[in-house]
Design a protein around this motif. Structure first.
Motif, mmCIF file in Angstrom:
data_model
loop_
_atom_site.group_PDB
_atom_site.id
_atom_site.type_symbol
_atom_site.label_atom_id
_atom_site.label_comp_id
_atom_site.label_asym_id
_atom_site.label_seq_id
_atom_site.Cartn_x
_atom_site.Cartn_y
_atom_site.Cartn_z
ATOM 1 N N ILE A 1 0.843 -1.203 0.000
ATOM 2 C CA ILE A 1 0.000 0.000 0.000
ATOM 3 C C ILE A 1 0.878 1.253 0.000
ATOM 4 O O ILE A 1 0.584 2.227 -0.701
ATOM 5 C CB ILE A 1 -0.983 -0.031 1.191
ATOM 6 N N LYS B 1 2.027 1.707 -3.530
ATOM 7 C CA LYS B 1 0.915 2.201 -4.362
ATOM 8 C C LYS B 1 0.694 3.697 -4.131
ATOM 9 O O LYS B 1 0.507 4.464 -5.077
ATOM 10 C CB LYS B 1 -0.368 1.423 -4.030
ATOM 11 N N ALA C 1 1.088 6.830 -6.610
ATOM 12 C CA ALA C 1 -0.043 7.739 -6.835
ATOM 13 C C ALA C 1 0.392 9.192 -6.625
ATOM 14 O O ALA C 1 0.013 10.078 -7.394
ATOM 15 C CB ALA C 1 -1.188 7.383 -5.900
ATOM 16 N N GLU D 1 -10.303 7.544 -1.532
ATOM 17 C CA GLU D 1 -10.686 6.125 -1.719
ATOM 18 C C GLU D 1 -12.179 5.953 -1.424
ATOM 19 O O GLU D 1 -12.876 5.238 -2.147
ATOM 20 C CB GLU D 1 -9.899 5.217 -0.762
ATOM 21 N N ASN D 2 -12.645 6.616 -0.373
ATOM 22 C CA ASN D 2 -14.061 6.519 -0.036
ATOM 23 C C ASN D 2 -14.920 7.178 -1.100
ATOM 24 O O ASN D 2 -15.956 6.657 -1.497
ATOM 25 C CB ASN D 2 -14.337 7.192 1.320
ATOM 26 N N SER E 1 -14.223 7.849 -4.316
ATOM 27 C CA SER E 1 -14.216 7.229 -5.652
ATOM 28 C C SER E 1 -14.717 5.780 -5.613
ATOM 29 O O SER E 1 -14.956 5.180 -6.659
ATOM 30 C CB SER E 1 -12.798 7.256 -6.225
ATOM 31 N N GLY E 2 -14.871 5.235 -4.439
ATOM 32 C CA GLY E 2 -15.378 3.859 -4.332
ATOM 33 C C GLY E 2 -14.281 2.814 -4.275
ATOM 34 O O GLY E 2 -14.557 1.631 -4.067
ATOM 35 N N THR E 3 -13.016 3.229 -4.479
ATOM 36 C CA THR E 3 -11.934 2.235 -4.478
ATOM 37 C C THR E 3 -11.712 1.621 -3.086
ATOM 38 O O THR E 3 -11.094 0.571 -2.983
ATOM 39 C CB THR E 3 -10.605 2.846 -4.980
ATOM 40 N N MET E 4 -12.253 2.277 -2.058
ATOM 41 C CA MET E 4 -12.146 1.681 -0.721
ATOM 42 C C MET E 4 -12.868 0.328 -0.690
ATOM 43 O O MET E 4 -12.459 -0.580 0.039
ATOM 44 C CB MET E 4 -12.732 2.639 0.326
ATOM 45 N N GLU E 5 -13.923 0.197 -1.496
ATOM 46 C CA GLU E 5 -14.661 -1.065 -1.538
ATOM 47 C C GLU E 5 -13.772 -2.180 -2.096
ATOM 48 O O GLU E 5 -13.825 -3.315 -1.640
ATOM 49 C CB GLU E 5 -15.927 -0.904 -2.387
ATOM 50 N N PHE E 6 -12.955 -1.816 -3.066
ATOM 51 C CA PHE E 6 -11.993 -2.789 -3.611
ATOM 52 C C PHE E 6 -10.928 -3.114 -2.560
ATOM 53 O O PHE E 6 -10.654 -4.277 -2.272
ATOM 54 C CB PHE E 6 -11.360 -2.213 -4.895
ATOM 55 N N LEU E 7 -10.377 -2.051 -1.958
ATOM 56 C CA LEU E 7 -9.277 -2.210 -1.005
ATOM 57 C C LEU E 7 -9.727 -2.973 0.246
ATOM 58 O O LEU E 7 -9.029 -3.876 0.728
ATOM 59 C CB LEU E 7 -8.775 -0.810 -0.623
ATOM 60 N N ALA E 8 -10.915 -2.613 0.746
ATOM 61 C CA ALA E 8 -11.379 -3.200 2.012
ATOM 62 C C ALA E 8 -11.859 -4.637 1.844
ATOM 63 O O ALA E 8 -12.061 -5.327 2.836
ATOM 64 C CB ALA E 8 -12.500 -2.341 2.595
ATOM 65 N N THR E 9 -12.067 -5.072 0.603
ATOM 66 C CA THR E 9 -12.498 -6.466 0.407
ATOM 67 C C THR E 9 -11.314 -7.358 0.009
ATOM 68 O O THR E 9 -11.503 -8.535 -0.273
ATOM 69 C CB THR E 9 -13.627 -6.570 -0.643
ATOM 70 N N ARG F 1 -16.956 2.139 10.181
ATOM 71 C CA ARG F 1 -17.672 2.348 8.920
ATOM 72 C C ARG F 1 -18.414 1.089 8.459
ATOM 73 O O ARG F 1 -19.505 1.161 7.913
ATOM 74 C CB ARG F 1 -16.651 2.795 7.847
#
Lengths: 237, 312
Positions: free
Chosen positions: A7, A10, A14, A74-75, A77-85, A234
């Protein structure tokens, strides 16, 4: 810790694939350079206290700016859903982002070394060990502000809100030892201990006191733990 | 085997998922169908541990999401709704990042990369920046990420949303292919999507399960009706049509210039086309047109998701 490293990597990519890191670093260096060069030759002292003071002030804007998007982006843009799963834990995410912010701060500090070299050339027997301690102190204060920045980024999906939250907390900690004459005496000791300036002033003079280190590390651990808790909560909201 | 057990999820005071339970067998492709806001994505987010339930649990083999979320995530491939990706990364770096976190590195990564590129059709874009890819390639990239670690369970939330018809056909075919060896949950608000890919469907509405079964099961249990559209010339009265069967209704009689348009309605269990034709011949009328419309799965879906507590 492999997840933290990945991370971190990454995040560093970024930062440097976009313009944010370059712009903030340039602004950081320009402001500090201006403060340093405009006073250094007037004061005529063979140390970097002027630089250290200006850096710790510029940090108040610089660090919220580099950390505001760390989690809120991340929250948003929705990428947190990818990261958190992914099979990683919240503290991996928080630590990876924290270390990348500290690395960026370290890069910023590295580019202030020309001022140090200037001092070596024109100064009269500067206290090198005090300057090195000062830089370590600056990095620690930067890390402390970065932990606050990460927390600010975790509590909001909006980067501007994240910036303001971090800025207000950092500014309050910066201000505490400057308003001591306005507060009742029973509060002044507490406020002084909570203020960043009080602890950094020792380090910038080259004094390593365990109380200062305990303070800085405690605040870092406190805000990073809080950030991890925010990410965990969350899931249950 | 996945068991969703009395799952409930509140967002503040809003109940998004309301005490739902269902099973998914190994190797099954389950279609999770429902209108927007029905609770599909919330349920999938709980299965993938992105969210935790307010009450209830999900069991996957011997594990459950409350105690073993990390191990469960190792066995799940997930393509979230809207397919969130890091647009500043290129496809290769993105796949490498997610694979490395899952412990696939070095030669194993390169070997699997070749397979996934072929499976998802990512030729020629592997070093392109994700933000500059077309919607179709972005979807393929998301899908590639979800299958890279060869998970036992694949969860796809609206996988064809926003794709053009050709891309939809390609993605559906890929899902069918993947479904041969994996348990797949595919969510959609589009019935054709589920019909084309799933073995079984769970219809969810307002957080509750409205129907659960194979398409044949659902249709056979649904008491729908047939509408027979006729255009007849040379008739004055159509009462004789109603006498063909006690369950026939004459729902529309619309005179035209030289003919009359008629709509008859009767239960799906009957087929009265022959009787109607013979009556027309017997009466000496001229049949210009006859069309049959049966209540379809779309109607079933509409009924189940429009009316609260609709029964199958």
């Amino acid at each position: 810790m492999k997840a933290v490293r990945l991370i971190y990597k990454k995040e560093m990519n970024a930062y440097f694939n976009g313009a944010v890191a370059y712009i903030t670093l340039i602004i950081f260096l320009l402001i500090n350079g201006w403060f340093f060069t405009s006073s250094f030759f007037l004061v005529g002292l063979s140390d970097l206290r002027i630089l250290f003071d200006s850096v710790s002030m510029v940090y108040i804007f610089f660090i919220p700016a580099i950390t505001m998007g760390a989690i809120s982006r991340e929250n948003h843009s929705g990428t947190m859903e990818f990261l958190a799963t992914l099979p990683i834990q919240e503290f991996h995410i928080v630590l990876g982002k924290f270390f990348s912010a500290v690395a960026l701060i370290g890069i910023g500090l590295f580019f202030t070394l020309p001022h140090f070299i200037t001092l070596l050339i024109v100064g009269t027997s500067p206290d090198i060990s005090a300057i090195i301690t000062g830089y370590v102190g600056l990095l620690l204060v930067g890390a402390m502000y970065a932990s606050i920045g990460i927390f600010g980024s975790a509590v909001s999906n909006n980067q501007i809100t994240s910036f303001l939250i971090s800025f207000l907390i950092i500014f309050a900690l910066y201000l505490f030892d400057k308003i001591l004459i306005f507060v009742p005496s029973f509060l002044s000791g507490i406020l002084q201990y909570l203020s960043t300036g009080y602890h950094f002033s020792n380090l910038s003079r080259g004094v390593i006191d365990s109380r200062n280190l305990v303070y800085l590390l405690s605040v870092i651990v406190f805000f990073l733990t809080l950030s991890v808790r925010v990410l965990q909560i969350r899931k249950w909201r | 085997m996945i068991t969703v057990d009395h799952l409930t999820k509140y967002y503040g005071h809003i109940k998004a998922v309301d005490d739902i339970s269902f099973h998914i067998k190994d190797g099954e492709i389950l279609g999770f169908l429902g209108p927007n806001g029905a609770g599909k994505s919330t349920t999938l987010r709980i299965i993938t541990s992105y969210l935790m339930p307010t009450s209830g649990n999900i069991y996957i083999n011997d594990m459950n999401i409350l105690d073993d979320s990390l191990d469960i995530r190792k066995n799940i491939g997930y393509l979230p709704e809207n397919n969130p990706l890091y647009s500043e990364m290129n496809v290769y770096d993105f796949l490498k990042f997610s694979a490395s976190i899952r412990g696939i590195e070095g030669e194993a990564f390169e070997k699997r990369l070749k397979e996934v590129i072929e499976l998802c059709g990512l030729y020629g874009v592997i070093h392109n920046q994700i933000g500059k890819l077309s919607k179709g390639y972005r979807q393929r990239t998301g899908l590639a990420q979800s299958i890279f670690h060869n998970p036992e369970i694949l969860i796809l939330d609206e996988p064809t949303a926003g794709l053009d018809p050709n891309q939809i056909v390609e993605i559906r075919s890929l899902i069918k292919q993947l479904g041969k060896e994996k348990t797949v949950i595919i969510s959609s608000h589009i019935l054709q999507e589920i019909q084309a890919t799933a073995d079984r469907m769970v219809i969810i509405n307002k957080g509750k399960i409205a129907a659960d079964g194979t398409i044949d099961d659902l249709m056979s249990g649904f008491k729908g009706c047939t509408r027979l559209h006729l255009e007849i010339e040379g008739a004055d009265s159509f009462d004789a049509l109603k006498e063909i069967h006690e369950n026939v209704n004459l729902v529309q009689v619309e005179p035209k210039k030289n003919s009359t348009s008629i709509v008859l309605e009767y239960p799906n269990t009957l087929d009265l086309r022959k009787d109607v034709f013979q009556l027309i011949v017997k009466k000496g009328w001229t049949l210009l047109e006859m069309n049959r419309y049966q209540t379809s799965l779309e109607d079933l879906f509409r009924i189940l998701t429009m009316e609260e507590g609709g029964e199958v």
